[in-house]
Design a protein around this motif. Sequence first.
Motif, PDB file in Angstrom:
ATOM      1  N   GLU A  48       0.831  -1.210   0.000  1.00 40.98           N
ATOM      2  CA  GLU A  48       0.000   0.000   0.000  1.00 40.98           C
ATOM      3  C   GLU A  48       0.863   1.258   0.000  1.00 40.98           C
ATOM      4  OE1 GLU A  48      -2.809  -0.260   3.190  1.00 40.98           O
ATOM      5  OE2 GLU A  48      -3.696  -2.127   2.465  1.00 40.98           O
ATOM      6  N   PRO A  73       2.035   4.805  -0.768  1.00 39.97           N
ATOM      7  CA  PRO A  73       1.372   6.044  -1.200  1.00 39.97           C
ATOM      8  C   PRO A  73       1.871   6.495  -2.566  1.00 39.97           C
ATOM      9  CG  PRO A  73       2.110   6.201   1.089  1.00 39.97           C
ATOM     10  CD  PRO A  73       2.707   4.945   0.533  1.00 39.97           C
ATOM     11  N   SER A  74       1.058   7.215  -3.289  1.00 40.50           N
ATOM     12  CA  SER A  74       1.387   7.612  -4.659  1.00 40.50           C
ATOM     13  C   SER A  74       2.596   8.532  -4.745  1.00 40.50           C
ATOM     14  CB  SER A  74       0.179   8.272  -5.324  1.00 40.50           C
ATOM     15  OG  SER A  74      -0.196   9.437  -4.596  1.00 40.50           O
ATOM     16  N   ASN A  75       2.918   9.209  -3.653  1.00 44.13           N
ATOM     17  CA  ASN A  75       4.060  10.130  -3.663  1.00 44.13           C
ATOM     18  C   ASN A  75       5.321   9.499  -3.062  1.00 44.13           C
ATOM     19  OD1 ASN A  75       2.903  10.134  -1.072  1.00 44.13           O
ATOM     20  ND2 ASN A  75       3.707  12.175  -0.600  1.00 44.13           N
ATOM     21  N   TYR A  76       5.358   8.172  -3.013  1.00 39.92           N
ATOM     22  CA  TYR A  76       6.548   7.458  -2.550  1.00 39.92           C
ATOM     23  C   TYR A  76       7.026   6.527  -3.659  1.00 39.92           C
ATOM     24  CZ  TYR A  76       6.378   8.831   2.381  1.00 39.92           C
ATOM     25  OH  TYR A  76       6.429   9.530   3.560  1.00 39.92           O
ATOM     26  N   GLU A 132       9.756   9.325   0.104  1.00 39.60           N
ATOM     27  CA  GLU A 132       8.816  10.392  -0.207  1.00 39.60           C
ATOM     28  C   GLU A 132       9.428  11.284  -1.273  1.00 39.60           C
ATOM     29  OE1 GLU A 132       6.170  13.843   2.078  1.00 39.60           O
ATOM     30  OE2 GLU A 132       7.950  12.994   3.048  1.00 39.60           O
TER      31      GLU A 132
END
Length: 375
Positions: free
Chosen positions: A114, A116-119, A373
């Motif tokens: 899962e 995150p889209s910015n990682y 990130e």
Amino acid sequence: MDKIQGLHPGALDFRNAETPVFIPKDFKNKMLAACEDIIDVIVAPNFKELTQRSIPKDLQVPDEDAHTQFLVFDFGICRNAEGGLEPQLIEMQGFPTLFAFQASHTEITAAYAEVPSNYSAYLNGYNKESYLNLLKEIIVGDHAPENVILLEIYPEKQKTRIDFYATEEELGIRTVCLTKLTAEGDKLYYEHAGEKIQVKRIYNRLIFDDLNQQEGLENIVDLTKQYDVEWVPHPNWFYRISKFTLPFIHNEYVPETFFLNEVKLPVNLDEYVLKPLFSFAGMGVVIDVTQADIDRITDPENWILQRKVNYAPIIETMDEPAKAEIRLFYFWKNEWKRPVAVHNLARLSKGKMIGTRYNKDKTWVGGGVAFFEEG
């Protein structure tokens, strides 16, 4: 774990940690900034002069190139004096690691983690496809893949062999044992399916120090002689960019390090780790240093004292929390002035050190991946 085992059944011979590590951008940027300071030293005109003594005289290989094509930097996630988290460089090497395997490992981990889209596990805008394309471009170059080999000693017995198989799959090259390499004049060859094939480029995974631990190698090719072959990376860089380089680095995220013959004793030995320059995989490291350890050493110029760091056990697991190291991958094409950060692996530990031998009775430890990130 089943999916990773399934990549090349029976080949995963090291601990794997399913737990990913998520790195905030400020921590990531501290590691990257420290790496740039280190790279400043490596690209300086006097770097080869500074590190000439690092190469054992009997292991010097001719035709060294201008720079290594690969570097890795190991940073521990540590506590500073104020209790905050910061990176501290543990080690670095001008030598490859699990580059091909890690691309698949990352993809498998990302599927359940899962993220995150910015990682991203990749750096500087790379993704799996562009990363593997760059790896192939650097290793294979303009040669036919059959003329490029991954060189190791007894590769089928190495704990990292899953990466050899992944490299063969992704790059189309073959893994060749040093004992199967032959020389005719200044040309090197290996055999495949009864055919003698010339080796024009070597992706070097052979640690020359390891040869001293092997028996029955009397008739192998002497790689310290001159051959018509390109190295990626050249063996000398394994020594130049290593523990030997640490005393020349001055950065707040690089622990203070001295050559043992240059340090002004007495120092508070309990604050330092004692490391031999010419060893690998943590062999010979003394964690709890005493004066007796110092007194036993007859070649202090070949040892370093490195200030201890305080690993932070902050990765929660099902039992005790784990400590972590982040290994940053840097690739360096010949036309680039400096290497570029591209990817990583993470290692979780609950022992005194990160390596497998210190975590045999532990759970939720081993190799993994970090996601950074972005921004």
